[in-house]
Design a protein around this motif. Structure first.
Motif, PDB file in Angstrom:
ATOM      1  N   TYR A 215       1.023  -1.131   0.122  1.00 17.24           N
ATOM      2  CA  TYR A 215      -0.054  -0.019   0.108  1.00 17.24           C
ATOM      3  C   TYR A 215       0.832   1.251   0.073  1.00 17.24           C
ATOM      4  CZ  TYR A 215      -3.563  -3.143   1.114  1.00 17.24           C
ATOM      5  OH  TYR A 215      -4.580  -4.362   1.209  1.00 17.24           O
ATOM      6  N   SER A 216       0.437   2.271  -0.509  1.00 14.39           N
ATOM      7  CA  SER A 216       0.990   3.560  -0.421  1.00 14.39           C
ATOM      8  C   SER A 216       1.079   4.490   0.695  1.00 14.39           C
ATOM      9  CB  SER A 216       0.527   4.286  -1.919  1.00 14.39           C
ATOM     10  OG  SER A 216      -0.667   4.784  -1.734  1.00 14.39           O
ATOM     11  N   ALA A 217       1.849   5.508   0.665  1.00 18.99           N
ATOM     12  CA  ALA A 217       1.708   6.585   1.642  1.00 18.99           C
ATOM     13  C   ALA A 217       1.291   7.754   1.028  1.00 18.99           C
ATOM     14  CB  ALA A 217       3.015   6.614   2.583  1.00 18.99           C
ATOM     15  N   PRO A 218       0.634   8.643   1.441  1.00 19.70           N
ATOM     16  CA  PRO A 218       0.418   9.929   0.967  1.00 19.70           C
ATOM     17  C   PRO A 218       1.719  10.573   0.533  1.00 19.70           C
ATOM     18  CG  PRO A 218      -0.759   9.908   2.989  1.00 19.70           C
ATOM     19  CD  PRO A 218      -0.009   8.592   3.030  1.00 19.70           C
ATOM     20  N   GLN A 219       1.707  11.452  -0.494  1.00 20.07           N
ATOM     21  CA  GLN A 219       3.008  12.048  -0.990  1.00 20.07           C
ATOM     22  C   GLN A 219       3.624  12.988   0.339  1.00 20.07           C
ATOM     23  OE1 GLN A 219       4.207  11.681  -4.105  1.00 20.07           O
ATOM     24  NE2 GLN A 219       6.012  12.501  -3.055  1.00 20.07           N
ATOM     25  N   LYS A 220       2.830  13.727   1.087  1.00 21.45           N
ATOM     26  CA  LYS A 220       3.523  14.217   2.163  1.00 21.45           C
ATOM     27  C   LYS A 220       4.356  13.498   3.042  1.00 21.45           C
ATOM     28  CE  LYS A 220       2.570  18.536   4.752  1.00 21.45           C
ATOM     29  NZ  LYS A 220       3.731  19.182   4.095  1.00 21.45           N
ATOM     30  N   VAL A 221       3.707  12.252   3.336  1.00 23.05           N
ATOM     31  CA  VAL A 221       4.288  11.453   4.258  1.00 23.05           C
ATOM     32  C   VAL A 221       5.646  10.854   3.672  1.00 23.05           C
ATOM     33  CG1 VAL A 221       4.301   9.198   5.302  1.00 23.05           C
ATOM     34  CG2 VAL A 221       2.279  10.583   5.533  1.00 23.05           C
ATOM     35  N   GLN A 222       5.627  10.599   2.299  1.00 23.40           N
ATOM     36  CA  GLN A 222       6.861  10.386   1.523  1.00 23.40           C
ATOM     37  C   GLN A 222       7.806  11.281   1.531  1.00 23.40           C
ATOM     38  OE1 GLN A 222       5.928   8.298  -2.375  1.00 23.40           O
ATOM     39  NE2 GLN A 222       3.933   8.056  -1.815  1.00 23.40           N
ATOM     40  N   ASP A 223       7.475  12.507   1.477  1.00 24.26           N
ATOM     41  CA  ASP A 223       8.407  13.700   1.320  1.00 24.26           C
ATOM     42  C   ASP A 223       9.169  13.954   2.788  1.00 24.26           C
ATOM     43  OD1 ASP A 223       7.793  13.831  -1.154  1.00 24.26           O
ATOM     44  OD2 ASP A 223       6.431  15.620  -1.009  1.00 24.26           O
ATOM     45  N   ASP A 224       8.289  13.880   3.745  1.00 27.88           N
ATOM     46  CA  ASP A 224       8.680  14.222   5.118  1.00 27.88           C
ATOM     47  C   ASP A 224       9.081  12.956   6.217  1.00 27.88           C
ATOM     48  OD1 ASP A 224       8.279  16.657   4.337  1.00 27.88           O
ATOM     49  OD2 ASP A 224       6.337  17.383   5.298  1.00 27.88           O
ATOM     50  N   VAL A 225       8.510  12.007   5.814  1.00 25.66           N
ATOM     51  CA  VAL A 225       8.730  11.013   6.989  1.00 25.66           C
ATOM     52  C   VAL A 225       9.598   9.738   6.338  1.00 25.66           C
ATOM     53  CG1 VAL A 225       7.471   9.467   8.456  1.00 25.66           C
ATOM     54  CG2 VAL A 225       6.208  11.330   7.645  1.00 25.66           C
ATOM     55  N   PHE A 226       9.529   9.492   5.025  1.00 25.94           N
ATOM     56  CA  PHE A 226      10.250   8.449   4.496  1.00 25.94           C
ATOM     57  C   PHE A 226      11.896   8.619   4.476  1.00 25.94           C
ATOM     58  CE2 PHE A 226       7.184   5.612   1.940  1.00 25.94           C
ATOM     59  CZ  PHE A 226       6.584   5.361   2.881  1.00 25.94           C
ATOM     60  N   LYS A 227      12.251   9.684   4.439  1.00 22.62           N
ATOM     61  CA  LYS A 227      13.793  10.189   4.545  1.00 22.62           C
ATOM     62  C   LYS A 227      14.293   9.735   5.780  1.00 22.62           C
ATOM     63  CE  LYS A 227      13.123  14.030   1.382  1.00 22.62           C
ATOM     64  NZ  LYS A 227      13.052  15.469   1.064  1.00 22.62           N
ATOM     65  N   THR A 228      13.617  10.183   6.840  1.00 28.96           N
ATOM     66  CA  THR A 228      14.379  10.062   8.308  1.00 28.96           C
ATOM     67  C   THR A 228      13.813   8.598   9.099  1.00 28.96           C
ATOM     68  OG1 THR A 228      12.511  11.240   9.282  1.00 28.96           O
ATOM     69  CG2 THR A 228      14.812  12.219   8.972  1.00 28.96           C
ATOM     70  N   TYR A 230      10.954   8.308  10.817  1.00 32.95           N
ATOM     71  CA  TYR A 230      10.046   8.769  11.618  1.00 32.95           C
ATOM     72  C   TYR A 230       9.844  10.118  11.587  1.00 32.95           C
ATOM     73  CZ  TYR A 230      13.618   9.824  14.878  1.00 32.95           C
ATOM     74  OH  TYR A 230      15.005  10.299  15.521  1.00 32.95           O
ATOM     75  N   PHE A 231       8.800  10.974  12.051  1.00 29.82           N
ATOM     76  CA  PHE A 231       8.694  12.364  12.058  1.00 29.82           C
ATOM     77  C   PHE A 231       7.618  12.701  12.867  1.00 29.82           C
ATOM     78  CE2 PHE A 231       6.829  16.127   9.597  1.00 29.82           C
ATOM     79  CZ  PHE A 231       8.048  16.815   9.629  1.00 29.82           C
ATOM     80  N   GLY A 232       7.907  13.892  13.767  1.00 31.82           N
ATOM     81  CA  GLY A 232       6.864  14.318  14.880  1.00 31.82           C
ATOM     82  C   GLY A 232       6.164  15.470  14.122  1.00 31.82           C
ATOM     83  N   VAL A 233       4.887  15.322  14.294  1.00 29.62           N
ATOM     84  CA  VAL A 233       4.091  16.517  13.859  1.00 29.62           C
ATOM     85  C   VAL A 233       3.070  17.020  14.871  1.00 29.62           C
ATOM     86  CG1 VAL A 233       3.772  15.399  11.568  1.00 29.62           C
ATOM     87  CG2 VAL A 233       2.327  14.742  13.207  1.00 29.62           C
ATOM     88  N   SER A 234       2.735  18.152  14.675  1.00 31.23           N
ATOM     89  CA  SER A 234       1.760  18.994  15.821  1.00 31.23           C
ATOM     90  C   SER A 234       0.254  18.509  15.196  1.00 31.23           C
ATOM     91  CB  SER A 234       1.854  20.298  15.714  1.00 31.23           C
ATOM     92  OG  SER A 234       1.414  20.961  14.313  1.00 31.23           O
ATOM     93  N   GLN A 235      -0.581  18.500  16.392  1.00 27.57           N
ATOM     94  CA  GLN A 235      -2.114  18.018  16.198  1.00 27.57           C
ATOM     95  C   GLN A 235      -2.664  18.975  14.979  1.00 27.57           C
ATOM     96  OE1 GLN A 235      -5.833  18.473  19.140  1.00 27.57           O
ATOM     97  NE2 GLN A 235      -4.099  17.128  19.627  1.00 27.57           N
ATOM     98  N   GLU A 236      -2.322  20.343  14.820  1.00 23.12           N
ATOM     99  CA  GLU A 236      -3.024  21.113  14.011  1.00 23.12           C
ATOM    100  C   GLU A 236      -2.717  20.956  12.556  1.00 23.12           C
ATOM    101  OE1 GLU A 236      -2.827  22.852  18.083  1.00 23.12           O
ATOM    102  OE2 GLU A 236      -1.006  21.843  16.613  1.00 23.12           O
ATOM    103  N   VAL A 237      -1.504  20.178  12.172  1.00 24.61           N
ATOM    104  CA  VAL A 237      -1.204  19.755  10.763  1.00 24.61           C
ATOM    105  C   VAL A 237      -1.289  18.351  10.377  1.00 24.61           C
ATOM    106  CG1 VAL A 237       0.297  21.732  10.498  1.00 24.61           C
ATOM    107  CG2 VAL A 237       1.228  19.406  11.077  1.00 24.61           C
ATOM    108  N   LEU A 238      -1.847  17.602  11.414  1.00 25.20           N
ATOM    109  CA  LEU A 238      -1.845  16.187  11.341  1.00 25.20           C
ATOM    110  C   LEU A 238      -2.930  15.718  10.066  1.00 25.20           C
ATOM    111  CD1 LEU A 238      -1.184  13.103  12.369  1.00 25.20           C
ATOM    112  CD2 LEU A 238      -3.284  13.477  14.054  1.00 25.20           C
TER     113      LEU A 238
END
Length: 309
Positions: A215-228, A230-238
Motif C-alpha cells: 500500500y502507498s503513503a500520502p505524498q507528504k508522508v513520503q516527502d517528510d517521513v520516509f527520509k528519516t 520517523y517524523f514528529g507532527v503537531s496536532q494542527e497539521v496532522l
C-alpha cells in the motif's frame, strides 16, 4: 586376575568413548562462525556459530535471533519482554544495558550483539566477542538471511521467507474486496504526548503495510517521513498527512494521549476518521518488524481492515 583386568579395560574403553563424545560435542558447540562479509556487520573477536548465551542490545533484531533459534539471554527494551509475538521466549532473560559491564560479565556470554551507535562497544569487546550491526543498512527481509549466514541457519531463514511470501500473497488476495490497490495509509503512534508518523523501515507496521502488502503513503508522508524513518507532527497539521486509512499504534502508556487526540476537533474533521478508516492496533505487537512480529501482525491487520469495512 584375568577377569579383573578384562573388566578394567572394558571400563576404561567406556570412559574413552564418553570423553571422545563429549569432546566432539564441545567442539561442535564451540564451532566458529564464518563471519561472512556483510555490509553493516562488524565482528570483534571470534564469533561462535552456535552461541549458548547471547547478550543482545540490538533490540530491533531480537525476533530475528529467536526465529533462527539463537539463545537470547538478555533484553534492553521493555517492548521486547512485553511483545505478544515473543511469548515466553524471554521469560528467563535478564534486563541489561550496555553500560552494565559488571552485570554483563557476570552473565558469561559467549557473544554480545550491539548497534553500531552503542557508545560502549570498546568495553563490550573486553568481555566477549561482539557482533556490531548498523541499523537500516539492510532491509528487514535481507537481515534474516544475513543473520542466518552468521549463525549457519540459512535454511531456517529461507523457509521463513518462502512462507512469508505465500502468506502475504494470500492476504493481498483476501483484502482485495476491502482495500483497493491504490489505498494510502499513514502509520502513527505517540511518544509521551507527541504524535509521530513512521515510514517503511521503522517498525510500527510500516514494513508490513508499505513493503509486504504494497500500500502507498500520502505524498507528504513520503516527502517528510520516509527520509528519516520517523517524523514528529503537531496536532494542527496532522490532517495534512493522513491518507485513506490510518494505522494508529496505541500502547498502555499512550492510551490517554490517544483518547485526548480523539476528542479534538482536528481529529474528528479528518476524512479517514469520519469514514471510520482508522485501524487501532496494539503497539506492543506492531513495534518491531522481525519475523516473529510480522507473523502475528499480518492476521491482526487483515482482521482490523475487514472490521473497518
Amino acid at each position: 586376575m584375568k577377569k579383573i583386568m578384562t573388566a578394567l579395560f572394558a571400563l576404561l574403553a567406556v570412559f574413552v568413548l564418553v570423553a571422545c563424545g563429549n569432546n566432539k560435542q564441545a567442539h561442535k558447540d564451540e564451532a566458529l562462525s564464518s563471519m561472512p562479509k556483510i555490509s553493516g556487520f562488524t565482528y570483534y573477536g571470534k564469533v561462535p556459530k552456535n552461541p549458548k548465551k547471547v547478550v543482545n542490545f540490538a533490540y530491533s533484531y531480537t525476533g530475528y535471533l529467536l526465529e533462527l533459534g539463537v539463545n537470547v539471554s538478555s533484553y534492553s527494551l521493555d517492548n521486547e519482554i512485553n511483545s505478544p509475538a515473543f511469548g515466553d521466549k524471554l521469560k528467563k532473560a535478564k534486563k541489561l544495558t550496555s553500560e552494565d559491564t559488571e552485570a554483563i560479565a557476570a552473565q558469561k556470554p559467549d557473544l554480545i550483539i550491539a548497534f553500531s551507535t552503542d557508545k560502549n562497544i570498546k568495553q563490550l569487546k573486553e568481555i566477549a566477542p561482539v557482533l556490531v550491526i548498523e541499523y537500516g543498512k539492510r532491509d528487514y527481509l535481507q537481515m534474516l538471511t544475513d543473520l542466518g549466514k552468521v549463525f549457519d541457519k540459512e535454511d531456517k531463514a529461507k523457509t521463513w521467507l518462502t512462507n512469508w511470501k505465500k502468506k502475504t500473497a494470500q492476504a493481498k488476495e483476501e483484502l482485495k474486496s476491502y482495500l483497493p490497490e491504490n489505498t494510502s495509509f499513514t502509520v502513527m503512534d505517540f511518544y509521551d504526548k507527541d504524535i509521530y508518523l513512521y515510514g517503511k523501515n521503522w517498525g510500527r507496521g510500516g514494513e508490513l503495510i508499505y513493503d509486504a502488502l504494497g500500500y502507498s503513503a500520502p505524498q507528504k508522508v513520503q516527502d517528510d517521513v520516509f527520509k528519516t524513518g520517523y517524523f514528529g507532527v503537531s496536532q494542527e497539521v496532522l490532517g495534512d498527512y493522513i491518507g485513506d486509512y490510518a494505522l494508529l499504534n496505541v500502547s498502555k502508556a499512550t492510551k490517554n494521549s490517544a483518547a485526548s487526540l480523539k476528542e479534538s476537533d482536528v481529529w474528528k474533521n479528518i476524512p479517514a476518521v469520519q469514514n471510520k478508516h482508522v485501524l487501532e492496533v496494539e503497539e506492543e505487537l506492531f513495534y518491531f518488524s522481525d519475523p516473529m512480529s510480522l507473523d502475528k501482525q499480518l492476521p491482526a491487520f487483515v482482521k482490523a481492515a475487514k472490521e473497518a469495512n
